[in-house]
Motif scaffolding. Sequence first.
Motif, PDB file in Angstrom:
ATOM      1  N   SER A 133      84.719  46.738  16.595  1.00 52.37           N
ATOM      2  CA  SER A 133      85.638  48.155  16.328  1.00 52.37           C
ATOM      3  C   SER A 133      85.759  48.353  15.063  1.00 52.37           C
ATOM      4  O   SER A 133      86.165  48.052  14.701  1.00 52.37           O
ATOM      5  CB  SER A 133      86.296  49.388  17.740  1.00 52.37           C
ATOM      6  N   ASP A 134      85.476  49.835  14.313  1.00 51.84           N
ATOM      7  CA  ASP A 134      85.597  50.080  13.415  1.00 51.84           C
ATOM      8  C   ASP A 134      87.323  50.972  12.920  1.00 51.84           C
ATOM      9  O   ASP A 134      87.706  50.691  11.858  1.00 51.84           O
ATOM     10  CB  ASP A 134      85.330  50.688  12.333  1.00 51.84           C
ATOM     11  N   GLY A 135      87.678  51.143  14.331  1.00 53.16           N
ATOM     12  CA  GLY A 135      89.255  52.015  13.959  1.00 53.16           C
ATOM     13  C   GLY A 135      89.127  53.574  14.958  1.00 53.16           C
ATOM     14  O   GLY A 135      89.492  54.186  14.626  1.00 53.16           O
ATOM     15  N   THR A 136      87.721  53.756  14.155  1.00 49.40           N
ATOM     16  CA  THR A 136      87.758  54.704  15.254  1.00 49.40           C
ATOM     17  C   THR A 136      86.026  55.361  16.049  1.00 49.40           C
ATOM     18  O   THR A 136      86.306  56.214  16.295  1.00 49.40           O
ATOM     19  CB  THR A 136      86.574  56.144  13.429  1.00 49.40           C
ATOM     20  N   THR A 137      85.499  54.556  16.027  1.00 48.59           N
ATOM     21  CA  THR A 137      84.676  54.383  16.964  1.00 48.59           C
ATOM     22  C   THR A 137      84.798  53.606  18.209  1.00 48.59           C
ATOM     23  O   THR A 137      86.120  52.633  18.407  1.00 48.59           O
ATOM     24  CB  THR A 137      83.287  54.245  16.409  1.00 48.59           C
ATOM     25  N   PRO A 138      84.774  53.920  19.504  1.00 48.39           N
ATOM     26  CA  PRO A 138      84.709  53.230  20.982  1.00 48.39           C
ATOM     27  C   PRO A 138      84.313  51.354  19.789  1.00 48.39           C
ATOM     28  O   PRO A 138      83.707  51.209  19.912  1.00 48.39           O
ATOM     29  CB  PRO A 138      84.246  53.729  21.858  1.00 48.39           C
ATOM     30  N   TRP A 139      85.318  50.725  21.413  1.00 44.32           N
ATOM     31  CA  TRP A 139      84.660  49.365  21.169  1.00 44.32           C
ATOM     32  C   TRP A 139      83.557  49.335  21.850  1.00 44.32           C
ATOM     33  O   TRP A 139      82.903  50.057  22.826  1.00 44.32           O
ATOM     34  CB  TRP A 139      85.686  48.318  22.546  1.00 44.32           C
ATOM     35  N   ARG A 140      82.816  47.930  21.243  1.00 46.74           N
ATOM     36  CA  ARG A 140      82.147  48.008  21.574  1.00 46.74           C
ATOM     37  C   ARG A 140      81.329  46.464  21.921  1.00 46.74           C
ATOM     38  O   ARG A 140      82.111  45.533  21.156  1.00 46.74           O
ATOM     39  CB  ARG A 140      80.318  48.884  20.837  1.00 46.74           C
ATOM     40  N   LEU A 141      80.131  46.465  22.709  1.00 42.81           N
ATOM     41  CA  LEU A 141      80.208  44.585  23.223  1.00 42.81           C
ATOM     42  C   LEU A 141      79.428  44.194  21.778  1.00 42.81           C
ATOM     43  O   LEU A 141      78.371  44.550  21.395  1.00 42.81           O
ATOM     44  CB  LEU A 141      79.593  44.660  24.215  1.00 42.81           C
ATOM     45  N   LEU A 142      80.122  43.064  21.213  1.00 36.95           N
ATOM     46  CA  LEU A 142      79.376  42.570  20.567  1.00 36.95           C
ATOM     47  C   LEU A 142      78.747  41.335  20.956  1.00 36.95           C
ATOM     48  O   LEU A 142      76.912  41.043  20.179  1.00 36.95           O
ATOM     49  CB  LEU A 142      79.944  41.986  18.708  1.00 36.95           C
ATOM     50  N   MET A 143      79.024  40.258  21.778  1.00 39.26           N
ATOM     51  CA  MET A 143      78.730  38.999  21.722  1.00 39.26           C
ATOM     52  C   MET A 143      79.313  38.736  22.906  1.00 39.26           C
ATOM     53  O   MET A 143      80.368  38.874  23.550  1.00 39.26           O
ATOM     54  CB  MET A 143      78.719  38.367  20.730  1.00 39.26           C
ATOM     55  N   ARG A 144      78.409  38.141  24.226  1.00 42.83           N
ATOM     56  CA  ARG A 144      78.558  37.871  26.010  1.00 42.83           C
ATOM     57  C   ARG A 144      79.180  36.169  25.029  1.00 42.83           C
ATOM     58  O   ARG A 144      78.687  35.306  24.342  1.00 42.83           O
ATOM     59  CB  ARG A 144      77.960  37.401  26.362  1.00 42.83           C
ATOM     60  N   VAL A 145      80.148  35.376  25.892  1.00 44.65           N
ATOM     61  CA  VAL A 145      80.068  34.218  25.986  1.00 44.65           C
ATOM     62  C   VAL A 145      79.215  33.238  26.481  1.00 44.65           C
ATOM     63  O   VAL A 145      77.963  33.858  27.001  1.00 44.65           O
ATOM     64  CB  VAL A 145      81.772  34.176  27.093  1.00 44.65           C
ATOM     65  N   PRO A 146      78.589  32.528  25.456  1.00 42.85           N
ATOM     66  CA  PRO A 146      77.640  31.229  25.973  1.00 42.85           C
ATOM     67  C   PRO A 146      78.161  31.024  26.856  1.00 42.85           C
ATOM     68  O   PRO A 146      78.972  30.854  28.192  1.00 42.85           O
ATOM     69  CB  PRO A 146      77.705  30.440  24.886  1.00 42.85           C
ATOM     70  N   PRO A 147      76.127  31.139  28.342  1.00 43.29           N
ATOM     71  CA  PRO A 147      76.585  30.237  29.022  1.00 43.29           C
ATOM     72  C   PRO A 147      77.167  28.963  29.898  1.00 43.29           C
ATOM     73  O   PRO A 147      77.572  28.835  30.983  1.00 43.29           O
ATOM     74  CB  PRO A 147      75.364  29.937  29.310  1.00 43.29           C
ATOM     75  N   ALA A 148      77.578  28.213  28.309  1.00 43.46           N
ATOM     76  CA  ALA A 148      78.459  27.150  28.799  1.00 43.46           C
ATOM     77  C   ALA A 148      80.272  27.170  28.901  1.00 43.46           C
ATOM     78  O   ALA A 148      81.131  26.296  29.580  1.00 43.46           O
ATOM     79  CB  ALA A 148      78.885  26.053  27.496  1.00 43.46           C
ATOM     80  N   GLY A 149      80.255  28.319  28.960  1.00 43.45           N
ATOM     81  CA  GLY A 149      82.217  29.073  29.469  1.00 43.45           C
ATOM     82  C   GLY A 149      82.946  29.472  28.381  1.00 43.45           C
ATOM     83  O   GLY A 149      82.028  29.235  27.227  1.00 43.45           O
ATOM     84  N   PRO A 150      83.476  30.158  28.102  1.00 39.84           N
ATOM     85  CA  PRO A 150      84.268  30.988  27.015  1.00 39.84           C
ATOM     86  C   PRO A 150      84.911  30.286  26.173  1.00 39.84           C
ATOM     87  O   PRO A 150      85.100  28.309  26.652  1.00 39.84           O
ATOM     88  CB  PRO A 150      85.493  31.379  28.452  1.00 39.84           C
ATOM     89  N   GLY A 151      85.689  30.208  25.345  1.00 45.77           N
ATOM     90  CA  GLY A 151      86.374  29.583  24.266  1.00 45.77           C
ATOM     91  C   GLY A 151      87.558  29.580  24.853  1.00 45.77           C
ATOM     92  O   GLY A 151      88.406  29.799  25.949  1.00 45.77           O
ATOM     93  N   SER A 152      88.641  29.402  24.313  1.00 41.04           N
ATOM     94  CA  SER A 152      89.925  28.631  24.367  1.00 41.04           C
ATOM     95  C   SER A 152      90.660  30.335  24.473  1.00 41.04           C
ATOM     96  O   SER A 152      90.202  31.339  24.091  1.00 41.04           O
ATOM     97  CB  SER A 152      91.401  28.480  23.545  1.00 41.04           C
ATOM     98  N   VAL A 153      91.941  30.597  24.384  1.00 39.56           N
ATOM     99  CA  VAL A 153      92.469  31.935  24.412  1.00 39.56           C
ATOM    100  C   VAL A 153      93.106  32.172  22.752  1.00 39.56           C
ATOM    101  O   VAL A 153      93.156  32.781  22.594  1.00 39.56           O
ATOM    102  CB  VAL A 153      94.110  31.769  24.890  1.00 39.56           C
ATOM    103  N   GLU A 154      93.049  31.119  21.726  1.00 39.41           N
ATOM    104  CA  GLU A 154      93.462  31.164  20.609  1.00 39.41           C
ATOM    105  C   GLU A 154      91.533  30.597  19.759  1.00 39.41           C
ATOM    106  O   GLU A 154      91.794  30.318  19.219  1.00 39.41           O
ATOM    107  CB  GLU A 154      94.257  30.468  20.135  1.00 39.41           C
ATOM    108  N   ALA A 155      90.408  32.284  20.224  1.00 38.05           N
ATOM    109  CA  ALA A 155      89.256  31.794  20.090  1.00 38.05           C
ATOM    110  C   ALA A 155      88.708  32.440  18.786  1.00 38.05           C
ATOM    111  O   ALA A 155      87.951  32.152  17.894  1.00 38.05           O
ATOM    112  CB  ALA A 155      88.439  31.408  21.411  1.00 38.05           C
ATOM    113  N   LEU A 156      89.720  33.159  18.026  1.00 34.09           N
ATOM    114  CA  LEU A 156      89.497  34.210  18.077  1.00 34.09           C
ATOM    115  C   LEU A 156      90.693  33.940  16.318  1.00 34.09           C
ATOM    116  O   LEU A 156      91.705  33.623  16.379  1.00 34.09           O
ATOM    117  CB  LEU A 156      89.956  35.337  17.646  1.00 34.09           C
TER     118      LEU A 156
END
Length: 193
Positions: free
Chosen positions: A90-113
């Motif tokens: 989001s840019d902080g003025t528009t609603p959250w929108r899904l940017l990318m789904r986790v790849p099929p291999a599974g999620p990253g870690s909690v500290e993945a950003l």
Amino acid sequence: GGLARFDGARFEVMDIASQPGLASNRITSMVADGPDAAWFVTQEGHLGHLEAGRVRTILVPATPMPDAIGLVVASGRFYCQTAQGDIWTSDGTTPWRLLMRVPPAGPGSVEALANTRVGQGWASFGGALVPLTPEAGAVARRLPLETQGITGGTGRDLWVGLARGVGHVTDQGFTVLDIRPALQEATNVILHV
């Protein structure tokens, strides 16, 4: 249970009872925004700002996000990761929108950003780093080892936690640090200071 602000002498607890601008007490991630300010996200996906002891909700999710756990601010945009690993923006003025789904291999870690010192946001998914841009379709950078955690370095570089060590990612390539004695457990959370 809310936010706790330390002024050098005491803690002040800010929760929904004391701060009408706070949408939820379930704060799951924070990012510094200067000497006395921070952005934060709640478990439900509310984006908020804390400044000089005052809290305000900037963005209320149109629909509850499934367990928001991570937040990064890069190039004037907000990126949030859910417990499933999906990245929302989001840019902080528009609603959250899904940017990318986790790849099929599974999620990253909690500290993945992570955010580099030059303002480029990154997401870590197993053995790949994906630059965060407002539009989907960013090209992933594959690494030879699976990452566990990620943090920005001194410029455009990234440091990554590995199953048994620490790696450094630069424009020139990927290197694993020679740590002795070797780490025996995964490096899930990493911070470059």
